[in-house]
Design a protein around this motif. Structure first.
Motif, short mmCIF file in Angstrom:
data_model
loop_
_atom_site.label_atom_id
_atom_site.label_comp_id
_atom_site.label_asym_id
_atom_site.label_seq_id
_atom_site.Cartn_x
_atom_site.Cartn_y
_atom_site.Cartn_z
N ASN A 1 73.93 47.11 108.95
CA ASN A 1 74.45 45.78 108.69
C ASN A 1 73.29 44.85 108.36
OD1 ASN A 1 75.50 43.13 108.88
ND2 ASN A 1 77.10 43.83 110.29
N LEU A 2 73.09 44.58 107.06
CA LEU A 2 71.95 43.76 106.64
C LEU A 2 72.08 42.32 107.11
CD1 LEU A 2 71.41 45.10 103.00
CD2 LEU A 2 70.26 45.77 105.10
N GLU A 3 73.30 41.79 107.13
CA GLU A 3 73.49 40.42 107.62
C GLU A 3 73.08 40.30 109.08
OE1 GLU A 3 77.42 39.08 106.92
OE2 GLU A 3 77.30 39.23 104.73
N GLN A 4 73.39 41.33 109.85
CA GLN A 4 73.02 41.32 111.27
C GLN A 4 71.50 41.37 111.43
OE1 GLN A 4 74.75 44.53 113.49
NE2 GLN A 4 74.11 43.72 115.46
N LEU A 5 70.81 42.15 110.57
CA LEU A 5 69.34 42.20 110.64
C LEU A 5 68.77 40.81 110.45
CD1 LEU A 5 68.43 45.39 108.55
CD2 LEU A 5 68.84 45.18 111.00
N ASN A 6 69.32 40.07 109.48
CA ASN A 6 68.86 38.70 109.22
C ASN A 6 69.16 37.80 110.40
OD1 ASN A 6 67.39 37.79 107.05
ND2 ASN A 6 69.11 37.89 105.62
N ALA B 1 64.39 41.68 110.98
CA ALA B 1 63.61 41.86 109.75
C ALA B 1 63.06 40.52 109.32
CB ALA B 1 64.49 42.46 108.65
N LYS B 2 61.87 40.54 108.72
CA LYS B 2 61.28 39.30 108.21
C LYS B 2 62.02 38.78 107.00
CE LYS B 2 56.41 39.80 109.57
NZ LYS B 2 55.01 39.93 109.03
N LYS B 3 62.55 39.74 106.22
CA LYS B 3 63.15 39.36 104.95
C LYS B 3 64.18 40.39 104.53
CE LYS B 3 61.78 38.83 100.07
NZ LYS B 3 60.65 38.96 99.13
#
Length: 589
Positions: free
Chosen positions: A48-53, A58-60
């Motif tokens: 889930n990339l939104e969750q990483l943000n 994640a920095k970016k």
């Protein structure tokens, strides 16, 4: 100037299904984020990339561009997404709507392409994992060209370090794709973390046929058999002993990969030992460490006992909570952890009937006296689901107060208490390329394990193992002597059965076949394997090893010394040494 190293992998720190994900979290970080990157498929339902943000893991996270993969007149869009981890390492995910859509683990049951239990495979589309693998491999050199063209990759020379058969076909795709002229050279190397390969002719998917034809693959050969000759260096694997076994042991030469033996011989096979999977923090106090250095292990004894008392509290509260909740399946009544002379054996991992050997340990426990030990299993179900773990439920029912099975991922605090408070970590692995013995040492546990793969290197066995053929066969002792001298301080117990070549060949074929699962209704794993002579000898030697562990536990100063010896084993396995070996023995830089 050293080339840029790009790890091409189905697992990352953000999409980890097993040991490869753990390696990809640590190895690129130790190599250095300025000279490394990662290329991986984006399994959208798993990462889930939104969750990483949102959680700042994640920095970016940013979408870079979209390109198209053209195969047989069909254009498949691929989006490239850049994720920069907290250390600055860049991970380039390739996302495509028609691929990488597994609901969870993308490679459940890697040996059986037609497993009916995996919803990601079906008779019409064949094996989706193979489709994903071949499509990803076709897309990688195109993605590299676009990343170079857009200025995201500035290196003139690139090493693609491929991981397992799922990304191996990239070596074939690179040879057939025109990459950006700024890339003067692309060299491909391969590390295999297991013995699995993919025989393309067994697959019925039209897409697999299309992608294979696009890559120029011969459909009647496997992926690795066609790729290994194309590599720019030797094949590598994750321990020196596993490299030896791949070329010499019956399980591989007669069962898993007889078709790769000539390729291994011609191209070469190098074992590069993994580093440790965790922070090297001593699991007891500084006082205990200083006393242990001077030969006094009393502080380790007392602190380990305090951790056990804490574990008893945590387990009681946790089991009561689960009982009140009534939703989570556990097997076994509340454990009796009150007896100080009774050791606690901790058995964990994801179920794979062809690798993990949980059935070996369960059958060994059946033959031990009641009350001699406490046994805690934390096993994630594999492709056979909970039904495949019924043999553990039977054991828990037969040994109330002694055996408890948690067939799910434990809460972090409970898992930590188990690591600290348990007496031994037990690994009955049928095979183990590297293994998690180091994780036992990091938590303050000696390790009991079958003498296979990297476990042989990580565990210096107690001298009683070397004197008792019931525990460790002549062959097992010969393996041990390749890595440990007679005077080495013991860190655990190794066991290994002794069988003839013919019994081993027949036994492994029956075990890997998992014929019990073809029955209707489903058969019992142990029920079938009890008839296999190899399995009989395995659980006999495992039972002898557990008996030795129980006896050694009665001598608490000796037991505490083994804990400290395990800690002192850790400096032998560092990522720095692994990196040096990759540069020198694999990349030849």
């Amino acid at each position: 100037m050293k080339p840029m190293i790009i790890f091409v992998t189905f697992e990352t720190e953000y999409s980890s299904y097993g040991g490869l994900g753990a390696v990809m979290k640590l190895l690129p970080k130790e190599m250095g984020e300025k000279q490394c990157a990662i290329l991986s498929p984006l399994f959208k339902k798993w990462t889930n990339l939104e969750q990483l943000n949102r959680e700042k893991k994640a920095k970016k996270v940013s979408s870079l561009f979209t390109f198209y993969v053209l195969v047989r007149g069909h254009a498949y869009p691929v989006e490239v997404i850049e994720v920069v981890n907290p250390n600055g390492l860049k991970i380039y995910f390739l996302s495509s709507d028609e691929f990488f859509n597994t609901p969870e683990n993308p490679y459940v049951n890697p040996c059986n392409p037609n497993s009916p239990l995996d919803p990601y495979r079906n008779p019409i589309n064949g094996e989706k994992l193979a489709e994903d693998s071949l499509f990803f491999s076709i897309a990688v050199p195109i993605a590299l060209t676009e990343l170079c063209k857009e200025g995201f990759i500035k290196a003139k020379d690139v090493i693609l370090h491929l991981q397992d058969w799922e990304t191996a076909a990239v070596a074939q795709a690179v040879k057939r794709t025109h990459t950006h002229p700024a890339l003067h050279s692309i060299r491909c190397f391969l590390t295999i973390h297991n013995p699995y390969d993919k025989p393309l002719h067994q697959l019925n998917s039209p897409r697999v046929l299309d992608f294979s034809a696009h890559l120029g693959f011969e459909i009647y050969q496997s992926v690795l058999a066609q790729v290994i000759p194309l590599l720019d260096g030797p094949v590598s694997t994750v321990s020196a002993n596993f490299a030896h076994e791949l070329r010499n042991e019956v399980l591989y030469t007669q069962t898993f990969c007889p078709h790769l033996q000539k390729a291994f011989k011609r191209k070469g096979l190098v074992g590069v030992d993994n580093g440790i999977f965790g922070a090297p923090t001593f699991p007891f106090s500084e006082t205990a460490f200083q006393k242990a250095q001077s030969g006094d292990f009393s502080a380790i004894q007392s602190e380990k006992w305090a951790q056990r008392i804490q574990l008893a509290t945590v387990m009681r509260d946790y089991q009561q909570k689960l009982t009140e909740d009534g939703k989570t399946i556990t097997w076994g009544s509340e454990l009796d952890l009150s007896e100080p002379n009774v050791p606690i054996f901790f058995i964990l991992g994801r179920d794979d009937p062809r690798q993990k050997g949980f059935d070996v340990i369960v059958e060994a426990i059946h033959s031990l006296p009641r009350g001699a030990g406490r046994y805690i299993f934390t096993v994630m179900p594999g492709d056979e689901g909970l039904l495949g773990l019924k043999f553990m439920q039977h054991l828990a029912n037969e040994r109330p107060g002694e055996v408890c099975v948690f067939p799910f991922r434990l809460e972090k605090a409970v898992f930590g208490a188990l690591q600290q408070g348990s007496s031994y970590l037990v690994m009955g692995s049928l095979y183990e390329p590297f293994g998690a013995a180091n994780e036992g040492y990091l938590a303050g546990m000696p390790v009991v394990a079958r003498a296979t793969g990297g476990l042989v290197q990580q565990i210096a066995p107690h001298s009683d193992c070397m004197e008792d053929e019931e525990i460790l066969s002549l062959y097992g002792r010969q393996l041990v002597r390749q890595y440990h001298a007679a005077h080495d301080a013991p860190t655990g117990i190794l066991f290994r059965e002794q069988v003839s070549f013919a019994d081993e060949v027949e036994g492994w074929r029956d075990i890997v076949d998992c014929g019990y699962w073809e029955q209707n209704p489903k058969g019992d794993r142990i029920g079938q394997r009890k008839e296999i002579f190899l399995f009989q000898e395995m659980h006999k030697s495992a039972a002898a090893a557990l008996r030795l562990a129980i006896n050694l536990y009665q001598d608490q100063p000796q037991y505490a010394e083994m804990i400290f010896n395990g800690w002192n084993m850790l400096p032998k396995f560092t990522w720095g040494r692994a990196i040096e070996a990759y540069y020198r023995q694999v990349y030849h830089l």
